[in-house]
Write an enzyme that holds these catalytic residues in place. Structure first.
Site, PDB file in Angstrom:
ATOM      1  N   ARG A  24      -4.545  -3.539  -3.686  1.00 39.97           N
ATOM      2  CA  ARG A  24      -3.428  -3.187  -3.547  1.00 39.97           C
ATOM      3  C   ARG A  24      -3.010  -2.566  -2.180  1.00 39.97           C
ATOM      4  O   ARG A  24      -2.082  -3.096  -1.138  1.00 39.97           O
ATOM      5  CB  ARG A  24      -2.498  -2.371  -3.922  1.00 39.97           C
ATOM      6  CG  ARG A  24      -0.894  -1.917  -3.894  1.00 39.97           C
ATOM      7  CD  ARG A  24      -0.207  -1.025  -4.301  1.00 39.97           C
ATOM      8  NE  ARG A  24      -0.258  -1.098  -6.393  1.00 39.97           N
ATOM      9  CZ  ARG A  24       1.081  -2.226  -6.085  1.00 39.97           C
ATOM     10  NH1 ARG A  24       1.865  -2.056  -5.340  1.00 39.97           N
ATOM     11  NH2 ARG A  24       1.310  -2.621  -7.033  1.00 39.97           N
ATOM     12  N   ARG A  64      -0.302   8.166  -6.064  1.00 37.13           N
ATOM     13  CA  ARG A  64       0.846   7.546  -4.824  1.00 37.13           C
ATOM     14  C   ARG A  64       0.610   6.733  -4.201  1.00 37.13           C
ATOM     15  O   ARG A  64       0.513   6.329  -2.851  1.00 37.13           O
ATOM     16  CB  ARG A  64       2.094   8.430  -5.498  1.00 37.13           C
ATOM     17  CG  ARG A  64       3.189   8.801  -5.045  1.00 37.13           C
ATOM     18  CD  ARG A  64       4.140  10.477  -4.316  1.00 37.13           C
ATOM     19  NE  ARG A  64       4.668   9.815  -4.571  1.00 37.13           N
ATOM     20  CZ  ARG A  64       6.173  11.478  -4.513  1.00 37.13           C
ATOM     21  NH1 ARG A  64       5.649  12.292  -4.175  1.00 37.13           N
ATOM     22  NH2 ARG A  64       7.490  10.974  -5.233  1.00 37.13           N
ATOM     23  N   GLU A  88       7.079   5.469  -6.027  1.00 34.08           N
ATOM     24  CA  GLU A  88       6.133   5.596  -4.949  1.00 34.08           C
ATOM     25  C   GLU A  88       6.414   5.300  -3.438  1.00 34.08           C
ATOM     26  O   GLU A  88       6.063   5.325  -2.556  1.00 34.08           O
ATOM     27  CB  GLU A  88       4.837   4.489  -5.178  1.00 34.08           C
ATOM     28  CG  GLU A  88       3.777   5.317  -6.368  1.00 34.08           C
ATOM     29  CD  GLU A  88       3.306   3.729  -6.246  1.00 34.08           C
ATOM     30  OE1 GLU A  88       2.224   4.213  -6.984  1.00 34.08           O
ATOM     31  OE2 GLU A  88       4.055   2.828  -7.196  1.00 34.08           O
TER      32      GLU A  88
END
Length: 780
Positions: free
Chosen positions: A325, A357, A728
């Site tokens: 990510r 987060r 987030e």
């Protein structure tokens, strides 16, 4: 129409979607009535567990003498790896690299080696200190900066590639290479890790666990016990914070408690001290980011090459998807004509890092913003101008490094509106004038955007279930797989159900998440809680509504299109029936008033081997404008003002969403400014308590803090009531503070040099950057 129906006709539903509703437990949080696991009454005979932690970062266990531990007052039992009845492994990825208790070797300072079970928590803690363990110490890799090119990885790296990067870099009129260090972060939840296991009949066990992922804890406990998953029930009413730290890290504590409870046939609770919690549990990954950017004289980025090296710790945990990510967000809101991004998930002799987060996305974005700053300083322009110049655009400028087309881009509008409402241009001029006449205190200003992808990148996690019962008096029982950690998920999903039935929200009973009601759930993570569980609950409610409509149509002999749910009642043809009355009638006619709902996110797919796909259902956008003042003699600083504009689609609950944005920003600001994790050369975590680890205080908040929702926003995708995720994305808004600090530091030398300010930008680090800039050095 009778008097009761006339009253109902004037009534409006209280607590439906798109209304400000307080958190369902807010009053309990304030008064202390909210029951957390450590508040639960302890049955007679409850025992307490404490973990014995390793005292070296890497070594073979030569001998372990626990005789004094076993003989200590109050000790009932001591568990080691050999006492795990099933599989001594808690690896969430199935790599079998994370033992319940260390066996033969330890890989980080603070790794659990044994567990003491005693009559009291204090007795268990004291007994742990009596262990005598001999180690043959082995070389330890602590810092990723010390890792060579052949350093071991905990999992397979990822490469994203689009375009001819080498050619584009070589042909670019300008080119800059650099490196940035981005620190980690401790979750520092108010409620630490805790589990409370109750043995049951037939080998069953009930575990109250402070976890974001009840189904995973269920499966991990079952594996450790050597039983089927149906023998283990996990229950979670609420957590005192999670932030990703309770996605996988709860597994170990639940397993220890369950093993001891079944072994001793007594309830067992485990709640580590804050020091042990911070030492033995994973954190946000810190990164070392290498970048190579090619651009033209106007500041158009032509090519970008990134390498993201992460301190992953001794096991894989979630480091694979976290570092993936990070690459997914190496673009943030910017289009790169040619791009390559490579991850290096490095094995280190530190605690295995985990979800936090943003899940790697924030680290990826910080790399993107650094190259924007580099380009801006190189061409002598305001960084905001370079940001706007490189935003994603229409066809030809709408493809991400992972080959997904950006179809819902609103970043230009968000930034333009914030630029105007925050008076960016005027304040930029005022700050320049202030700095010219202020030799010591310098001010800085920055406006940074956020584009964050929403969905689990592991496609199979994008599913959810819910259970809805309507009782004969018209009251509703709601259960789903999402967990409540203070973010307001429970009240949002209850609002969705109340809206479907057109009843007041106080008619919907919110119940604890349990694997015994909704099975095989995904973690409450990836900002997907409302998207997934809201849709699943809506599906369940609509199943029941369909049955009620069919029943009413048959009983009252009217077409189904003439049956409409209104606030507190149902219009059937030309008459209205109270909702409660219709429910009772349906029950008497043997209509099923219960349903299990289900939802899976559409459109998403991902081929990791190719580095291509459509991993995100949609993107969430926002922007923040931050102003800071810096004392250039000490490095100390204040956040003077912050303006935020964020879009959440059609908000399910604006009050909750605003709270999430405010809290997310402050936590992101803390990560990038004050929260510093420090390991010594022996691999010991030096910042393991509130006395040594600084989270933002109330006094650290911006003096002026303006937060607004983009009221025009609507999700282009058919999410629950066209809302967007809000958990987030706001965290990354904190980048504005880091870049405002950089702007203030740069003003010391007339913005001629990019300060290359690493994170966290502590006062010490800011002061060192000031001195480098004064000396005319871009880096140390």
């Amino acid at each position: 129409m009778n008097k009761h129906q006339a009253q109902l006709d004037r009534k409006r539903i209280s607590g439906g979607v798109a209304t400000d509703q307080r958190h369902d437990s807010a009053h309990k949080h304030v008064t202390g009535e909210a029951v957390y696991i450590d508040d639960m009454p302890e049955p007679a005979g409850t025992l307490h567990a404490c973990l014995g932690l390793s005292t070296v970062a890497h070594g073979d266990i030569l001998a372990m003498d626990l005789s004094a531990v076993r003989a200590a007052p109050g000790v009932v039992d001591v568990l080691t790896a050999s006492d795990v009845p099933g599989v001594n492994d808690l690896s969430p990825t199935g790599l079998h690299d994370e033992p319940v208790l260390a066996e033969g070797k330890v890989h980080f300072f603070g790794q659990p080696v044994f567990a003491v079970i005693a009559e009291t928590r204090e007795a268990a803690r004291r007994a742990c200190r009596l262990a005598k363990i001999d180690y043959a110490e082995l070389p330890a890799l602590i810092d990723v900066a010390d890792a060579g090119p052949d350093a071991p990885l905990v999992t397979k790296p990822l490469t994203l590639l689009r375009g001819e990067v080498e050619i584009a870099l070589g042909e670019a009129p300008r080119r800059i290479r650099g490196q940035m260090r981005v620190g980690g972060q401790d979750h520092f939840y108010l409620e630490g890790q805790i589990a409370f296991a109750m043995p049951g009949e037939d080998g069953d066990v009930l575990v109250h666990s402070s976890t974001q992922h009840p189904s995973e804890v269920q499966h991990m406990v079952a594996h450790a016990l050597g039983v089927s998953s149906h023998a283990v029930t996990i229950e979670v009413r609420r957590m005192g914070g999670g932030f990703g730290g309770k996605e996988t890290q709860a597994n170990q504590f639940a397993a220890i408690a369950a093993i001891a409870a079944k072994r001793l046939k007594r309830p067992v609770k485990i709640r580590p001290d804050r020091d042990d919690d911070m030492t033995a549990t994973g954190k946000r990954h810190d990164f070392l980011i290498d970048y190579d950017v090619g651009f033209d004289d106007e500041g158009n980025i032509l090519a970008a090459d990134f390498a993201y090296a992460a301190r992953c710790g001794f096991s894989a945990d979630l480091s694979g998807p976290v570092t993936d990510r990070a690459l997914f967000h190496c673009d943030n809101a910017y289009f790169y004509p040619a791009v390559r991004a490579v991850s290096r998930p490095l094995y280190t002799n530190t605690v295995s890092n985990t979800a936090f987060r943003g899940f790697g996305g924030p680290q990826g974005m910080v790399g993107a913003e650094r190259i924007i700053d580099e380009v801006a300083f190189a061409v002598g322009k305001d960084p905001l101008d370079i940001r706007k110049l490189n935003f994603y655009g229409g066809p030809g400028r709408d493809t991400t490094p992972y080959h997904q087309t950006v179809e819902d881009n609103v970043v230009e509008r968000i930034v333009a509106e914030l630029e105007e409402s925050a008076a960016y241009a005027r304040r930029r001029r005022e700050i320049a004038a202030f700095n010219k006449n202020s030799p010591v205190v310098k001010r800085g200003l920055a406006l940074t955007p956020v584009k964050f992808g929403i969905s689990f990148t592991a496609t199979h996690f994008n599913q959810a279930g819910a259970l809805v019962h309507v009782y004969t008096d018209g009251s509703v029982h709601l259960n789903h797989g999402g967990t409540e950690m203070g973010q307001g998920l429970y009240v949002k999903v209850a609002q969705v159900v109340a809206e479907e039935f057109q009843i007041d929200i106080d008619r919907v009973k919110i119940t604890a998440t349990t694997t015994g009601k909704v099975p095989n759930t995904s973690a409450t993570a990836a900002s997907s809680g409302s998207d997934l569980n809201g849709m699943a609950a809506q599906d369940a409610a609509r199943q029941i509504k369909t049955r009620l409509i069919d029943f009413a149509a048959d009983r009252y002999e009217v077409p189904t299109d003439q049956i409409v749910f209104l606030p507190g009642r149902v219009r059937v043809g030309n008459q209205e029936i109270a909702f409660d009355d219709l429910i009772h009638q349906a029950y008497m006619a043997r209509v099923q008033l219960s349903a299990a709902g289900f939802y899976k996110t559409p459109k998403i797919h991902w081929d990791r081997d190719k580095g291509q796909g459509h991993p995100f259902y949609y993107f969430a956008y926002g922007a923040a404008c931050a102003e800071v003042s810096v004392d250039t003699l000490t490095g100390e600083y204040m956040v003077e003002r912050v303006d935020i504009l964020h879009e959440v689609g059609r908000s399910l609950n604006p009050a909750i969403d605003l709270g999430q944005i405010e809290g997310g920003f402050i936590q992101g600001m803390g990560w990038l400014t004050t929260e510093e994790l420090v390991w010594d050369k022996k691999g010991r975590l030096a910042t393991h308590a509130p006395s040594t680890y600084k989270i933002p205080l109330a006094s650290d908040r911006p003096k002026i803090f303006n937060v607004a929702l983009a009221d025009w926003a609507e999700n282009a995708e058919p999410t629950v009531h066209r809302s967007k995720a809000v958990g987030e994305p706001p965290f990354m808004l904190g980048m504005a503070v880091l870049h405002a600090l950089s702007d203030a530091v740069a003003s010391v030398a007339g913005h001629r040099l990019c300060p290359r300010l690493d994170a966290p930008a502590t006062p010490e680090r800011v002061l060192m950057a000031v001195e480098r800039v004064r000396a005319g050095q871009a880096d140390a």
